[in-house]
Motif scaffolding. Sequence first.
Motif, PDB file in Angstrom:
ATOM      1  N   GLU A  56      36.038   7.252  17.177  1.00 44.06           N
ATOM      2  CA  GLU A  56      36.435   5.880  17.482  1.00 44.06           C
ATOM      3  C   GLU A  56      37.924   5.807  17.787  1.00 44.06           C
ATOM      4  OE1 GLU A  56      36.489   1.795  18.093  1.00 44.06           O
ATOM      5  OE2 GLU A  56      34.866   3.267  18.160  1.00 44.06           O
ATOM      6  N   TRP A  57      38.736   6.551  17.039  1.00 41.80           N
ATOM      7  CA  TRP A  57      40.187   6.591  17.304  1.00 41.80           C
ATOM      8  C   TRP A  57      40.436   7.131  18.710  1.00 41.80           C
ATOM      9  CZ3 TRP A  57      43.917  10.036  18.725  1.00 41.80           C
ATOM     10  CH2 TRP A  57      45.253   9.668  18.509  1.00 41.80           C
TER      11      TRP A  57
ATOM     12  N   GLY B  81      40.647   7.491  25.490  1.00 43.04           N
ATOM     13  CA  GLY B  81      39.668   7.263  26.545  1.00 43.04           C
ATOM     14  C   GLY B  81      39.362   8.549  27.286  1.00 43.04           C
TER      15      GLY B  81
ATOM     16  N   ARG C  88      38.337   7.099  21.296  1.00 47.60           N
ATOM     17  CA  ARG C  88      37.871   6.133  22.297  1.00 47.60           C
ATOM     18  C   ARG C  88      38.876   5.002  22.466  1.00 47.60           C
ATOM     19  NH1 ARG C  88      36.076   1.385  22.773  1.00 47.60           N
ATOM     20  NH2 ARG C  88      36.263   0.995  20.535  1.00 47.60           N
ATOM     21  N   LYS C  89      39.441   4.547  21.375  1.00 46.09           N
ATOM     22  CA  LYS C  89      40.361   3.419  21.407  1.00 46.09           C
ATOM     23  C   LYS C  89      41.734   3.798  21.957  1.00 46.09           C
ATOM     24  CE  LYS C  89      42.508  -0.037  18.351  1.00 46.09           C
ATOM     25  NZ  LYS C  89      42.608  -0.519  16.946  1.00 46.09           N
ATOM     26  N   ASN C  90      42.214   4.986  21.639  1.00 43.54           N
ATOM     27  CA  ASN C  90      43.596   5.351  21.961  1.00 43.54           C
ATOM     28  C   ASN C  90      43.765   6.236  23.184  1.00 43.54           C
ATOM     29  OD1 ASN C  90      45.453   4.409  19.555  1.00 43.54           O
ATOM     30  ND2 ASN C  90      43.555   5.157  18.626  1.00 43.54           N
TER      31      ASN C  90
END
Length: 396
Positions: free
Chosen positions: A362-363, A369, A365-367
């Motif tokens: 998740e980190w 990509g 994907r969020k930071n």
Amino acid sequence: MSTFFKKEGKAPSWYSGRFWILRLGYYKLTRQKEKADDWIWIVDHTVQWGKEKCLLILGIRQSRLPESETNLSHEDVEPLALFPVSQSNGDVVYKQLKSTIKQTGIPKQIISDHGSDVKSGIEQFCKAFPCTTFVYDITHKAATLLKRELDADERWKCFIANAASTRKKVQQTTLAAIAPPNQRSKARYMNVDTLIKWGTDKLHFMDGPESTECLDCTKDYLDEKLGWLKEFRNDLYRWKDVVTVVKEAEMFVKFQGLYRESHHDLNVIPTFTARTIQGKRIRSELLMFVKHESQKAGKNDRLLGSSEVIESVFGKMKRLEQDQAKSGFTVFILGLAAMVAETTREVVQKALETVKTSAVNEWFRKNIGKSVQARRVEVNRLIKIREQKLEHFCMG
């Protein structure tokens, strides 16, 4: 595994080990930090393939600086923030710094080089928070002085051109043992001392009668390949004088830090001595720089004068990544956080107990990509589809 450790059982895959490192990095990065008014932030950008940059902020409390010296190890510093971005400027860096306050409180000091984005952002931050002092890293200051001096020196340009040419000519010959060192394209002014030492040492070697005996070559052959060095004898003496002065100032600030009387103590060091006009001028400039920066320290105060630890962390990361760096930033950027601060058995256990792989993903994907490698895969997939369509069309 059974052969190496002399134990039976299956070994974890490299993929599992990789995620353990990332979970450790995520834990160190996101765990709660102490709030205090004596934090020192060490700030810099790292870049890879692609347009992305990543701002790394490391921190150490002033009260925890090593007592005998301020030259920090990776274990001394705490990862405070990682900001991968596709575009950066002073405003972006300012916002990144401001958001880091929630981790430690307002820092007492920020140290970095004078990269335009970082410098502008830090200056905005210090204007908004006047209690924070911005210190210019001594290593980059030294490199800037050397760059200015050597870039304007036609003799230096001729010397490095000859050295590069000689390296190519002798690396597959009996003179390979005394070939010039490889010249780095990046940060080369931080390493000119290596090339100057090579020139000075090889001149002394060539002056001796035993030079050709240990190399198993004739005097004429040695002179043919390296005789040009003799034309630079006086230049090497001058350059060595400048580099010695620069390195002495750099090492003093790295190990002693900055305090009110720094410049006085540096001035009386026996080895901080110049013999040439150019060396004396650089010595004077460095003393003025150290005096200016040391006045930022309070009474009975000591500030960090070098951000070398963050450059060392970047260097270690790039050695570990090797060719993977050509994929741009990936989730392995969390490895930067994993390799700093203390890594005890308890820390590893806590990280693996509290951080799930899904949190790491998740980190990412969020930071971050899509990485450069992910885009390559997508491009190749589209190319394959296109080729299949063309093949089908031709067959039809």
